[in-house]
Write an enzyme that holds these catalytic residues in place. Structure first.
Site, PDB file in Angstrom:
ATOM      1  N   LYS A  33      -3.396  19.525  49.615  1.00  0.00           N
ATOM      2  CA  LYS A  33      -3.014  18.672  48.501  1.00  0.00           C
ATOM      3  C   LYS A  33      -2.000  19.385  47.598  1.00  0.00           C
ATOM      4  CE  LYS A  33      -7.586  16.479  47.908  1.00  0.00           C
ATOM      5  NZ  LYS A  33      -7.185  15.067  48.047  1.00  0.00           N
TER       6      LYS A  33
ATOM      7  N   ARG B  86     -14.436  10.656  55.336  1.00  0.00           N
ATOM      8  CA  ARG B  86     -14.915   9.703  56.354  1.00  0.00           C
ATOM      9  C   ARG B  86     -15.508  10.421  57.561  1.00  0.00           C
ATOM     10  NH1 ARG B  86      -9.153   6.948  56.527  1.00  0.00           N
ATOM     11  NH2 ARG B  86      -9.259   7.803  54.418  1.00  0.00           N
TER      12      ARG B  86
END
Length: 529
Positions: A306, A380
């Site tokens: 990120k 996920r």
């Protein structure tokens, strides 16, 4: 702060609530010096009138103090809108020869707007009073009381006002060497008594305590909050209530095939865990609801790293796990009729020599293979393991996952609504009703079947991020991926990436971790038949 340290402030309790059937004129509390403020309700003017109008008890206070409170409200520009507040600090007399009407009375009067007295208005008013009374010892109020209320309406009003008060009373915990946060006052709710009101206030305190716990855990810095630390907190809090807890370490995760959790946690020195907390009521005649919460204790993005700015809030990426844990604990505290199990897949998504990579193929619990496209879509993957395991081993009647999953949900719905997906219309509708009732609203998004091929892979059973970067619908494709792991269960997915964090205080929401999700899930469980 030590990496493995325990903060004793985790699991704090909100201020006390005291129901009382007395009026402001007759209550003995005004004479014993224990009350620091009286909160007087104001409501908006009706047609043909001007300025804020006095609510229940305002005339009594005006008479006691010898002050025209309506004139003061008009002078400072109050309208009676929900969330308005003004603290009137009353002077004390100088010298024994001067006697003021309020000499023996509480030295502060809080003028408090109630708006239309809806549940949301009363929560906002309670929150305003919490902020206005911070640092005081005890506050009295008749806010929300109406002479025409039924017992049921009085209980609902008391709960809404009390929840707003308790939620806004929250202050983040500090280290042992830091200053203690200023507490909010004990709240005495005048004009309310009876079994229903007492039960409503107990429910408000339980719900607020659950939200406080979510905020405490989510706010804890990742230098402390490793997966092992969070697992220990879950065990400690569950043990207080006599609940069964199971913790799977990397050895057990590997032996049982939890390839998603292990891959996400592989790059970190802090090894992953899977935590299971079970609440089974004495008379287990209800449903079995399983709550799966994403527990990424810090998210660097892994090799798909990120930007620095995006990492700043990533200690909060385990908010879903905190919500699931707080909900099962509060279910036990409330003695709910339904069995509730919280499943918490915990990992730190770091990067290093052993990090998983884009292009890797993982085998998650149950044998499904998944092609990795972006290591920053780690949530996920851990949820896939946990959902598949819950489906295969726990026999849930209802399966709900909650996660700070996608930026797409926050972009689409902003910071005040969570995204909701589900395979069962009745379940989705029940969660929507619960969210609206407690002020944690959800907005249903579709599981668009035309997008299902986006999570298919040429080299594995599934691809966890679409190959077509221009497809969009990031929250939808994430939900479609998760759907592959829930079997035929009644399933709902809550993407709380937007409302789990706040940049400033707003009504009952506090800056930082908000605790969004715990109260709506508790309401859903309470309503479930």
């Amino acid at each position: 702060m030590a990496r493995t340290g325990t903060r004793s402030t985790i699991g704090r309790t909100p201020p006390e609530l005291w129901p009382s059937g007395g009026t402001l004129v007759s209550t003995d509390l005004l004479d014993d010096g224990s009350v620091d403020a009286i909160a007087v309700p104001l409501v908006p003017a009706v047609e043909g009138e001007h300025g804020a109008q006095p609510g229940e008890g305002a005339a009594d206070v005006s008479a006691l103090y010898g002050i025209d409170l309506a004139e003061i409200a008009d002078r400072v520009g109050l309208t009676g809108a929900s969330g308005e507040s003004y603290v009137l600090q009353l002077p004390r007399a100088v010298g024994s020869a001067v006697q003021l009407p309020w000499q023996a009375l509480p030295p502060r009067v809080v003028l408090l707007g109630l708006g239309a007295r809806s549940a949301a208005d009363l929560r906002h008013a309670g929150a305003a009073l919490a902020r206005a009374s911070r640092g005081l010892g005890r506050v009295l109020t008749t806010a929300g009381v109406q002479g025409s209320q039924s017992a049921s309406q009085a209980a609902q009003a008391a709960r809404a006002f009390a929840e707003g008060y308790l939620l806004a009373a929250y202050r983040p915990p500090t280290s042992a060497t830091g200053p203690a946060p200023a507490p909010s006052a004990e709240l005495v709710l005048l004009g309310r008594d009876g079994t229903r009101v007492t039960a409503a206030l107990d429910a408000a305190r339980t719900a607020a305590a659950a939200t406080w716990l979510v905020r405490d855990l989510t706010t804890t810095p990742s230098s402390t909050k490793t997966p092992a630390w969070l697992a220990d907190q879950a065990k400690r809090l569950a043990a207080r209530r006599g609940l069964e807890t199971q913790v799977l370490t990397p050895r057990e995760l590997s032996a049982q095939g939890f390839g998603g959790i292990l891959a996400v946690g592989a790059g970190s020195a802090s090894t992953p865990r899977l935590v299971v907390v079970r609440y089974t009521p004495t008379n287990a005649s209800g449903r079995h609801v399983v709550l799966v919460g994403k527990g990424i204790t810090f998210d660097t993005g892994g090799i798909s790293i990120k930007p620095r700015e995006s990492m700043v809030t990533m200690k909060t990426d385990m908010a879903g796990a905190a919500v699931a844990l707080a909900t099962v604990l509060a279910a036990a505290d409330s003695g709910l009729a339904h069995a509730v199990t919280a499943v918490l897949p915990l990992a730190e998504n770091h990067f290093g020599a052993s990090s998983y990579r884009p292009g890797d193929v993982l085998r998650v619990y149950g044998g499904t293979t998944v092609e990795v496209a972006n290591t920053d879509a780690e949530g996920r993957l851990v949820l896939a393991d946990a959902l598949a395991w819950a489906d295969a081993t726990l026999e849930p009647d209802v399966l709900v996952d909650v996660a700070t999953l996608t930026g797409a949900a926050a972009v689409g719905l902003g910071k005040q609504r969570g995204a909701l997906f589900g395979t069962d219309d009745a379940l989705v509708a029940a969660l929507e009703r619960a969210g609206e009732a407690v002020g944690e609203p959800l907005w249903r998004l579709p599981l668009v079947e035309d997008y299902a091929d986006a999570v298919r892979s040429d080299v594995a059973d599934l691809r966890h991020v679409p190959a077509d970067a221009g497809l969009g619908a990031g929250a939808i494709t994430a939900a479609l991926f998760l759907r592959e792991f829930v079997g035929s269960r009644r399933w709902a997915h809550l993407d709380i990436a937007g409302p789990a964090r706040a940049t400033s205080d707003r009504h009952e929401i506090t800056e930082g971790a908000t605790g969004f999700g715990a109260r709506l899930l508790l309401q859903y469980l309470a309503d479930l038949r």
